[in-house]
Scaffold this motif. Structure first.
Motif, PDB file in Angstrom:
ATOM      1  N   ALA A  23      -1.793  -6.660  -1.301  1.00  0.00           N
ATOM      2  CA  ALA A  23      -0.860  -5.654  -1.822  1.00  0.00           C
ATOM      3  C   ALA A  23      -0.421  -4.707  -0.707  1.00  0.00           C
ATOM      4  N   ALA A  24      -1.333  -4.361   0.188  1.00  0.00           N
ATOM      5  CA  ALA A  24      -0.978  -3.488   1.307  1.00  0.00           C
ATOM      6  C   ALA A  24       0.037  -4.164   2.221  1.00  0.00           C
ATOM      7  N   ILE A  25      -0.141  -5.449   2.487  1.00  0.00           N
ATOM      8  CA  ILE A  25       0.815  -6.169   3.340  1.00  0.00           C
ATOM      9  C   ILE A  25       2.210  -6.117   2.723  1.00  0.00           C
ATOM     10  N   ARG A  26       2.293  -6.428   1.443  1.00  0.00           N
ATOM     11  CA  ARG A  26       3.607  -6.432   0.759  1.00  0.00           C
ATOM     12  C   ARG A  26       4.192  -5.023   0.667  1.00  0.00           C
ATOM     13  N   THR A  27       3.373  -4.079   0.239  1.00  0.00           N
ATOM     14  CA  THR A  27       3.861  -2.724  -0.019  1.00  0.00           C
ATOM     15  C   THR A  27       4.274  -2.025   1.272  1.00  0.00           C
ATOM     16  N   GLY A  55     -12.518   3.296   1.756  1.00  0.00           N
ATOM     17  CA  GLY A  55     -12.790   4.671   2.125  1.00  0.00           C
ATOM     18  C   GLY A  55     -11.545   5.461   2.496  1.00  0.00           C
ATOM     19  N   THR A  56     -10.815   4.974   3.476  1.00  0.00           N
ATOM     20  CA  THR A  56      -9.619   5.680   3.944  1.00  0.00           C
ATOM     21  C   THR A  56      -8.449   4.702   4.077  1.00  0.00           C
ATOM     22  N   ARG A  57      -7.272   5.258   4.140  1.00  0.00           N
ATOM     23  CA  ARG A  57      -6.062   4.458   4.359  1.00  0.00           C
ATOM     24  C   ARG A  57      -6.142   3.745   5.715  1.00  0.00           C
ATOM     25  N   GLU A  58      -6.693   4.432   6.713  1.00  0.00           N
ATOM     26  CA  GLU A  58      -6.812   3.849   8.053  1.00  0.00           C
ATOM     27  C   GLU A  58      -7.706   2.609   8.031  1.00  0.00           C
ATOM     28  N   ALA A  59      -8.778   2.664   7.243  1.00  0.00           N
ATOM     29  CA  ALA A  59      -9.662   1.502   7.131  1.00  0.00           C
ATOM     30  C   ALA A  59      -8.947   0.342   6.446  1.00  0.00           C
ATOM     31  N   LEU A  61      -5.693  -0.143   6.571  1.00  0.00           N
ATOM     32  CA  LEU A  61      -4.734  -0.645   7.562  1.00  0.00           C
ATOM     33  C   LEU A  61      -5.422  -1.523   8.603  1.00  0.00           C
ATOM     34  N   ALA A  62      -6.649  -1.191   8.966  1.00  0.00           N
ATOM     35  CA  ALA A  62      -7.402  -2.032   9.901  1.00  0.00           C
ATOM     36  C   ALA A  62      -7.657  -3.403   9.277  1.00  0.00           C
ATOM     37  N   ALA A  63      -7.987  -3.425   7.986  1.00  0.00           N
ATOM     38  CA  ALA A  63      -8.196  -4.700   7.283  1.00  0.00           C
ATOM     39  C   ALA A  63      -6.899  -5.497   7.222  1.00  0.00           C
ATOM     40  N   VAL A  64      -5.770  -4.803   7.045  1.00  0.00           N
ATOM     41  CA  VAL A  64      -4.463  -5.470   7.043  1.00  0.00           C
ATOM     42  C   VAL A  64      -4.213  -6.107   8.407  1.00  0.00           C
ATOM     43  N   SER A 107       1.710  -4.030   9.630  1.00  0.00           N
ATOM     44  CA  SER A 107       0.619  -3.526  10.461  1.00  0.00           C
ATOM     45  C   SER A 107       1.097  -2.672  11.614  1.00  0.00           C
ATOM     46  N   SER A 108       2.389  -2.548  11.796  1.00  0.00           N
ATOM     47  CA  SER A 108       2.880  -1.912  13.012  1.00  0.00           C
ATOM     48  C   SER A 108       3.152  -0.426  12.849  1.00  0.00           C
TER      49      SER A 108
END
Length: 196
Positions: A23-27, A55-59, A61-64, A107-108
């Motif tokens: 969902a993060a990749i698409r959104t 935990g956080t948005r940054e975490a 994004l790291a997974a993305v 991711s950019s």
């Protein structure tokens, strides 16, 4: 708690985590500023579930970035860079990279540690270096530029294409075509399949 129930919980945790990353990749590709709550909603889970997993948005994004890196390697491996001529393999490499451009937008947007970014590029760089050497050995790549420079320039052109997509100056397919043509010219390759 029974073993069956524990297994079900592990499956559910894995499913929720994967759903959040997808969902993060698409959104984020559509709305780079999307919040954790928006991503959780797109994944069909509660915001609290997203925070429990990442935990956080940054975490998140790291997974993305990790998922997109894994996919990039899978796509490049599927391009079978060992088969055919070096020119054909370069064409497949560039086509594969072009298919990744739209996803990579997700991711950019986050600030990424330069060392972490270099580590993510390493598998791509290694495949590209081997391909460049093969193309030089066969005489297909007519360039006197150093291998390291060609690798760095190829990656930089990929980032430039990504940037043009993100700021809305180029459609994804146009950027992918420009990327392909630019790299082929950089390597001194005549690309009759994509003559412009």
């Amino acid at each position: 708690m029974s073993e069956i129930r524990r297994r079900r919980q592990r499956v559910e945790v894995g499913r929720n985590r994967a759903a959040l990353v997808m969902a993060a990749i698409r959104t984020l590709a559509e709305r780079p500023e999307a919040s954790m709550a928006e991503i959780a909603s797109a994944a069909g889970v509660a915001r609290q579930t997203a925070h429990v997993h990442f935990g956080t948005r940054e975490a998140l994004l790291a997974a993305v970035r990790d998922e997109l890196s894994r996919r990039a390697i899978d796509v490049l491996d599927a391009a079978d860079l060992e088969a055919g001529t070096a020119t054909q393999a370069l064409g497949r490499f560039l086509d594969a990279a072009g298919t990744l451009l739209a996803e990579q937008v997700a991711s950019s947007h986050a600030d990424t540690d330069m060392e972490e970014e270099a580590d993510r590029h390493l598998p791509v760089e290694q495949r590209l270096e081997a391909l460049i050497r093969r193309g030089r050995d066969s005489g297909e790549f007519a360039t006197d530029l150093e291998t390291g420079w060609l690798v760095a320039a190829t990656i930089a052109l990929g980032h430039a294409a990504d940037h043009q997509i993100r700021i809305g100056r180029l459609e994804t397919q146009v950027a992918a075509n420009q990327f392909r043509t630019s790299v082929m010219r950089l390597y001194g390759v005549n690309d009759p399949d994509h003559a412009r």
